[in-house]
Design a protein around this motif. Structure first.
Motif, PDB file in Angstrom:
ATOM      1  N   SER A   1       0.834  -1.234  -0.014  1.00 15.03           N
ATOM      2  CA  SER A   1      -0.011   0.009   0.112  1.00 15.03           C
ATOM      3  C   SER A   1       0.843   1.137  -0.012  1.00 15.03           C
ATOM      4  N   MET A   2       0.386   2.554  -0.196  1.00 15.90           N
ATOM      5  CA  MET A   2       1.328   3.798  -0.159  1.00 15.90           C
ATOM      6  C   MET A   2       0.562   4.490   0.868  1.00 15.90           C
ATOM      7  N   VAL A   3       1.310   5.122   1.668  1.00 16.35           N
ATOM      8  CA  VAL A   3       1.095   6.141   2.525  1.00 16.35           C
ATOM      9  C   VAL A   3       1.771   7.595   1.991  1.00 16.35           C
ATOM     10  N   ILE A   4       1.057   8.399   1.799  1.00 18.13           N
ATOM     11  CA  ILE A   4       1.576   9.681   1.381  1.00 18.13           C
ATOM     12  C   ILE A   4       1.225  10.774   2.362  1.00 18.13           C
ATOM     13  N   ILE A   5       2.213  11.457   2.943  1.00 19.32           N
ATOM     14  CA  ILE A   5       2.261  12.350   4.058  1.00 19.32           C
ATOM     15  C   ILE A   5       2.560  13.715   3.431  1.00 19.32           C
ATOM     16  N   ASP A   6       1.525  14.607   3.016  1.00 20.27           N
ATOM     17  CA  ASP A   6       1.601  15.901   2.585  1.00 20.27           C
ATOM     18  C   ASP A   6       1.805  16.932   3.692  1.00 20.27           C
ATOM     19  N   LYS A   7       3.241  17.331   3.686  1.00 19.05           N
ATOM     20  CA  LYS A   7       3.730  18.354   5.121  1.00 19.05           C
ATOM     21  C   LYS A   7       3.140  19.632   4.764  1.00 19.05           C
ATOM     22  N   LYS A   8       2.938  19.984   3.584  1.00 12.56           N
ATOM     23  CA  LYS A   8       2.586  21.597   3.432  1.00 12.56           C
ATOM     24  C   LYS A   8       1.078  21.649   3.862  1.00 12.56           C
ATOM     25  N   MET A   9      -0.007  20.545   3.418  1.00 12.49           N
ATOM     26  CA  MET A   9      -1.267  20.652   3.859  1.00 12.49           C
ATOM     27  C   MET A   9      -1.775  19.828   5.315  1.00 12.49           C
ATOM     28  N   ALA A  10      -0.496  19.138   5.998  1.00 11.66           N
ATOM     29  CA  ALA A  10      -0.618  18.427   7.122  1.00 11.66           C
ATOM     30  C   ALA A  10      -1.685  17.524   7.118  1.00 11.66           C
ATOM     31  N   ARG A  11      -1.489  16.765   5.976  1.00 11.46           N
ATOM     32  CA  ARG A  11      -2.821  15.562   5.696  1.00 11.46           C
ATOM     33  C   ARG A  11      -1.877  14.249   5.248  1.00 11.46           C
ATOM     34  N   VAL A  12      -2.566  12.949   5.782  1.00  9.35           N
ATOM     35  CA  VAL A  12      -2.085  11.924   5.587  1.00  9.35           C
ATOM     36  C   VAL A  12      -3.050  11.215   4.389  1.00  9.35           C
ATOM     37  N   TYR A  13      -2.656  10.511   3.471  1.00 13.58           N
ATOM     38  CA  TYR A  13      -3.350   9.650   2.486  1.00 13.58           C
ATOM     39  C   TYR A  13      -2.919   8.345   2.334  1.00 13.58           C
ATOM     40  N   VAL A  14      -3.972   7.315   2.525  1.00 13.72           N
ATOM     41  CA  VAL A  14      -3.499   5.914   2.773  1.00 13.72           C
ATOM     42  C   VAL A  14      -4.108   5.289   1.453  1.00 13.72           C
ATOM     43  N   LEU A  15      -3.506   4.501   0.631  1.00 16.70           N
ATOM     44  CA  LEU A  15      -3.899   3.837  -0.799  1.00 16.70           C
ATOM     45  C   LEU A  15      -3.751   2.582  -0.572  1.00 16.70           C
ATOM     46  N   ASP A  16      -4.486   1.762  -1.205  1.00 12.67           N
ATOM     47  CA  ASP A  16      -4.224   0.347  -1.354  1.00 12.67           C
ATOM     48  C   ASP A  16      -3.275   0.091  -2.595  1.00 12.67           C
ATOM     49  N   PRO A  17      -2.612  -1.143  -2.622  1.00 10.41           N
ATOM     50  CA  PRO A  17      -1.743  -1.528  -3.590  1.00 10.41           C
ATOM     51  C   PRO A  17      -2.125  -1.101  -5.060  1.00 10.41           C
TER      52      PRO A  17
ATOM     53  N   ALA B   1      -3.030  15.381  10.130  1.00  7.10           N
ATOM     54  CA  ALA B   1      -2.127  15.081  10.812  1.00  7.10           C
ATOM     55  C   ALA B   1      -1.180  16.306  11.645  1.00  7.10           C
ATOM     56  N   LEU B   2      -0.544  15.865  12.646  1.00  4.81           N
ATOM     57  CA  LEU B   2       0.577  16.773  13.382  1.00  4.81           C
ATOM     58  C   LEU B   2       1.753  16.611  12.738  1.00  4.81           C
ATOM     59  N   LEU B   3       2.846  17.361  12.771  1.00  8.95           N
ATOM     60  CA  LEU B   3       3.990  17.092  12.366  1.00  8.95           C
ATOM     61  C   LEU B   3       4.832  17.849  12.809  1.00  8.95           C
ATOM     62  N   GLY B   4       6.281  17.649  12.479  1.00  7.90           N
ATOM     63  CA  GLY B   4       7.331  18.225  13.076  1.00  7.90           C
ATOM     64  C   GLY B   4       7.286  19.836  13.173  1.00  7.90           C
ATOM     65  N   GLU B   5       7.337  20.257  14.407  1.00  2.28           N
ATOM     66  CA  GLU B   5       7.162  21.889  14.499  1.00  2.28           C
ATOM     67  C   GLU B   5       8.167  22.747  13.762  1.00  2.28           C
ATOM     68  N   TRP B   6       9.467  22.068  13.324  1.00  3.09           N
ATOM     69  CA  TRP B   6      10.475  22.966  12.405  1.00  3.09           C
ATOM     70  C   TRP B   6       9.878  22.597  11.090  1.00  3.09           C
ATOM     71  N   VAL B   7      10.114  23.728  10.079  1.00  2.00           N
ATOM     72  CA  VAL B   7       9.746  23.406   8.680  1.00  2.00           C
ATOM     73  C   VAL B   7      11.020  23.026   8.002  1.00  2.00           C
ATOM     74  N   GLY B   8      11.367  21.891   7.722  1.00  2.00           N
ATOM     75  CA  GLY B   8      12.504  21.548   7.095  1.00  2.00           C
ATOM     76  C   GLY B   8      12.540  20.043   6.578  1.00  2.00           C
ATOM     77  N   ASP B   9      13.186  19.664   5.765  1.00  2.00           N
ATOM     78  CA  ASP B   9      13.224  18.163   4.991  1.00  2.00           C
ATOM     79  C   ASP B   9      14.375  17.451   5.363  1.00  2.00           C
ATOM     80  N   GLU B  10      15.208  17.679   6.234  1.00  6.18           N
ATOM     81  CA  GLU B  10      16.127  16.859   6.421  1.00  6.18           C
ATOM     82  C   GLU B  10      16.246  16.615   8.236  1.00  6.18           C
ATOM     83  N   SER B  11      17.060  15.455   8.689  1.00  2.00           N
ATOM     84  CA  SER B  11      16.940  15.194  10.066  1.00  2.00           C
ATOM     85  C   SER B  11      18.483  15.552  10.176  1.00  2.00           C
ATOM     86  N   THR B  12      18.555  16.115  11.724  1.00  2.00           N
ATOM     87  CA  THR B  12      19.778  16.374  12.097  1.00  2.00           C
ATOM     88  C   THR B  12      20.841  15.056  12.627  1.00  2.00           C
TER      89      THR B  12
END
Length: 263
Positions: free
Chosen positions: A90-106, A116-127
């Motif tokens: 299946s596919m799980v797509i997390i749209d950070k800009k819109m703070a929304r999660v989509y679950v699709l079957d295979p 959804a609630l997401l990381g407080e800091w806006v960024g695409d990398e992990s320290t």
């Protein structure tokens, strides 16, 4: 002489009367008017461009039903399905800009979506090393939800609660919304109609309890899932090397994609 003068008096008025009758009997000539200027010709419109060719009838596209996702969500779902990047998962797509999660079957059919609630800091990398730090020691700029492609795994967190791991090494998971600190108001943020207040977590993805328990967890358990975390700042093309499979031009510019084996 008197006789001649009398005849002259009678003849002259008679001619005047005849001329007057002749003028009245002659139809008037055509009225001559100034020629009209030809109306200005409208500017010649540019020839309309031919509409883009429709995608191939055999193209596999995701089905979101009556839900309208963002263009990036649709692009990634269609690309993953077309290239079989998700394999049989299946596919799980997390749209950070819109703070929304989509679950699709295979097969790319939407099962459900949720805020959804997401990381407080806006960024695409992990320290580096952030997964080994206690939460109390995290700096604000370290509280990011990293973008990228991940293989979902069921597991347990430090509190012995089941979670869906996005990345165990980075300590990023998807789980039921937690209470958090009193001033965070996580449940209220998740229930609010706007997505602009959904950046509050340490990096994990907080979800409504019913969505986690009835949609996400059962899906991962039954079919597995590839998680696509869309970026905040980068482009989806840069992060996933993805492209719009519904665009004939982009398809023509791409070499045939080799399906990625399920990871």
């Amino acid at each position: 002489m008197l006789l001649g003068a009398g005849i002259l008096v009678l003849v002259v008025p008679l001619r005047m009367v005849q001329q007057r009758h002749a003028q009245q009997a002659t139809p008037p000539g055509p009225v001559v008017t100034a020629p009209k200027q030809a109306p200005a010709q409208p500017p010649v419109a540019a020839a309309p461009q031919a509409p883009a060719a429709p995608p191939s009838p055999g193209l596999r596209l995701a089905d979101f039903g009556k839900t309208t996702p963002s263009p990036d969500v649709k692009l990634i779902a269609n690309w993953a399905l077309h290239t079989r990047d998700n394999g049989a998962r299946s596919m799980v797509i997390i749209d950070k800009k819109m703070a929304r999660v989509y679950v699709l079957d295979p097969q790319g059919r939407l099962k459900a979506s949720s805020p959804a609630l997401l990381g407080e800091w806006v960024g695409d990398e992990s320290t580096p090393g952030v997964g080994d730090k206690p939460l109390s020691q995290l700096k604000k700029w370290e509280k990011t939800t990293p973008a990228g492609r991940f293989v979902a795994e069921m597991g347990m967190n430090a509190h012995h609660q089941d979670v869906v791991w996005v990345s165990y090494d980075l300590a990023v998971s998807m789980h039921r919304v937690i209470k958090g600190l009193p001033n965070e108001h996580r449940a209220a943020r998740l229930a609010s109609p706007t997505h602009t207040d959904n950046r509050i977590s340490n990096g994990c993805v907080n979800l409504p309890k019913p969505f986690y328990e009835k949609v996400l967890a059962p899906t991962v358990k039954s079919t597995g899932a590839i998680i696509y975390v869309l970026p905040d700042k980068k482009s989806v093309e840069e992060v996933f090397k993805a492209y719009d499979v519904t665009s004939p031009l982009q398809m023509a510019q791409r070499a045939p994609e080799t399906a990625r084996a399920p990871g």
